[in-house]
Design a protein around this motif. Sequence first.
Motif, PDB file in Angstrom:
ATOM      1  N   ASP A  71       0.851  -1.186   0.000  1.00 10.94           N
ATOM      2  CA  ASP A  71       0.000   0.000   0.000  1.00 10.94           C
ATOM      3  C   ASP A  71       0.884   1.233   0.000  1.00 10.94           C
ATOM      4  O   ASP A  71       1.924   1.267   0.656  1.00 10.94           O
ATOM      5  CB  ASP A  71      -0.906   0.014   1.238  1.00 10.94           C
ATOM      6  N   LEU A  72       0.478   2.245  -0.735  1.00  6.49           N
ATOM      7  CA  LEU A  72       1.212   3.500  -0.797  1.00  6.49           C
ATOM      8  C   LEU A  72       0.317   4.585  -0.230  1.00  6.49           C
ATOM      9  O   LEU A  72      -0.801   4.792  -0.692  1.00  6.49           O
ATOM     10  CB  LEU A  72       1.593   3.821  -2.242  1.00  6.49           C
ATOM     11  N   GLY A  73       0.813   5.254   0.810  1.00  9.16           N
ATOM     12  CA  GLY A  73       0.002   6.269   1.466  1.00  9.16           C
ATOM     13  C   GLY A  73       0.687   7.618   1.503  1.00  9.16           C
ATOM     14  O   GLY A  73       1.837   7.770   1.084  1.00  9.16           O
ATOM     15  N   ARG A  74      -0.040   8.596   2.001  1.00  8.63           N
ATOM     16  CA  ARG A  74       0.461   9.956   2.185  1.00  8.63           C
ATOM     17  C   ARG A  74       0.296  10.335   3.645  1.00  8.63           C
ATOM     18  O   ARG A  74      -0.717  10.022   4.255  1.00  8.63           O
ATOM     19  CB  ARG A  74      -0.331  10.947   1.338  1.00  8.63           C
ATOM     20  N   VAL A  75       1.288  11.010   4.166  1.00  8.70           N
ATOM     21  CA  VAL A  75       1.227  11.517   5.538  1.00  8.70           C
ATOM     22  C   VAL A  75       1.708  12.962   5.544  1.00  8.70           C
ATOM     23  O   VAL A  75       2.213  13.463   4.547  1.00  8.70           O
ATOM     24  CB  VAL A  75       2.086  10.661   6.513  1.00  8.70           C
ATOM     25  N   HIS A  76       1.559  13.614   6.684  1.00  7.85           N
ATOM     26  CA  HIS A  76       2.048  14.987   6.809  1.00  7.85           C
ATOM     27  C   HIS A  76       3.558  14.962   6.994  1.00  7.85           C
ATOM     28  O   HIS A  76       4.166  13.913   7.141  1.00  7.85           O
ATOM     29  CB  HIS A  76       1.371  15.693   7.980  1.00  7.85           C
ATOM     30  N   GLY A  77       4.182  16.095   7.004  1.00  6.67           N
ATOM     31  CA  GLY A  77       5.633  16.177   6.991  1.00  6.67           C
ATOM     32  C   GLY A  77       6.328  16.088   8.327  1.00  6.67           C
ATOM     33  O   GLY A  77       7.545  16.096   8.372  1.00  6.67           O
ATOM     34  N   TYR A  78       5.639  16.014   9.438  1.00  9.03           N
ATOM     35  CA  TYR A  78       6.236  15.883  10.767  1.00  9.03           C
ATOM     36  C   TYR A  78       7.134  17.057  11.158  1.00  9.03           C
ATOM     37  O   TYR A  78       7.817  17.011  12.153  1.00  9.03           O
ATOM     38  CB  TYR A  78       7.047  14.580  10.911  1.00  9.03           C
ATOM     39  N   GLY A  79       7.207  18.104  10.325  1.00 10.09           N
ATOM     40  CA  GLY A  79       8.024  19.263  10.640  1.00 10.09           C
ATOM     41  C   GLY A  79       9.526  19.036  10.493  1.00 10.09           C
ATOM     42  O   GLY A  79      10.320  19.824  10.977  1.00 10.09           O
ATOM     43  N   MET A  80       9.921  17.969   9.833  1.00  6.48           N
ATOM     44  CA  MET A  80      11.349  17.665   9.682  1.00  6.48           C
ATOM     45  C   MET A  80      11.797  17.993   8.257  1.00  6.48           C
ATOM     46  O   MET A  80      12.151  17.125   7.470  1.00  6.48           O
ATOM     47  CB  MET A  80      11.604  16.199  10.021  1.00  6.48           C
ATOM     48  N   GLN A  81      11.778  19.285   7.918  1.00  3.76           N
ATOM     49  CA  GLN A  81      12.070  19.709   6.562  1.00  3.76           C
ATOM     50  C   GLN A  81      13.460  19.298   6.086  1.00  3.76           C
ATOM     51  O   GLN A  81      13.659  19.066   4.899  1.00  3.76           O
ATOM     52  CB  GLN A  81      11.900  21.230   6.431  1.00  3.76           C
ATOM     53  N   TRP A  82      14.412  19.201   6.978  1.00  4.35           N
ATOM     54  CA  TRP A  82      15.773  18.838   6.566  1.00  4.35           C
ATOM     55  C   TRP A  82      15.876  17.378   6.120  1.00  4.35           C
ATOM     56  O   TRP A  82      16.877  16.985   5.539  1.00  4.35           O
ATOM     57  CB  TRP A  82      16.766  19.110   7.708  1.00  4.35           C
TER      58      TRP A  82
END
Length: 88
Positions: free
Chosen positions: A69-80
């Motif tokens: 399965d391929l999903g999408r999640v938010h970025g967790y605030g770890m831009q680096w």
Amino acid sequence: MASPVTAGDGPLARLAALKASADPAYAAWRTPERPRIDVAIDTSALAHGAGRLRAAIEGEIGARNAVVDLGRVHGYGMQWLHPLVTIT
């Protein structure tokens, strides 16, 4: 006498009912029946190529006829760390 906050239709009672209905779905998400690859999709991730990465992963899944399965999640605030991928 019951507090209006905890009474049958108070905010805490509604929260408890919402949590009770969400717990099974959350448990299933945390321990999937088959492998899942989640790609963080937010503005920063997209700027760092997350859309292209997700498309490449999707292409490989299709090419290999993989049961994933391929999903999408938010970025967790770890831009680096973008693009960020989690495999469960």
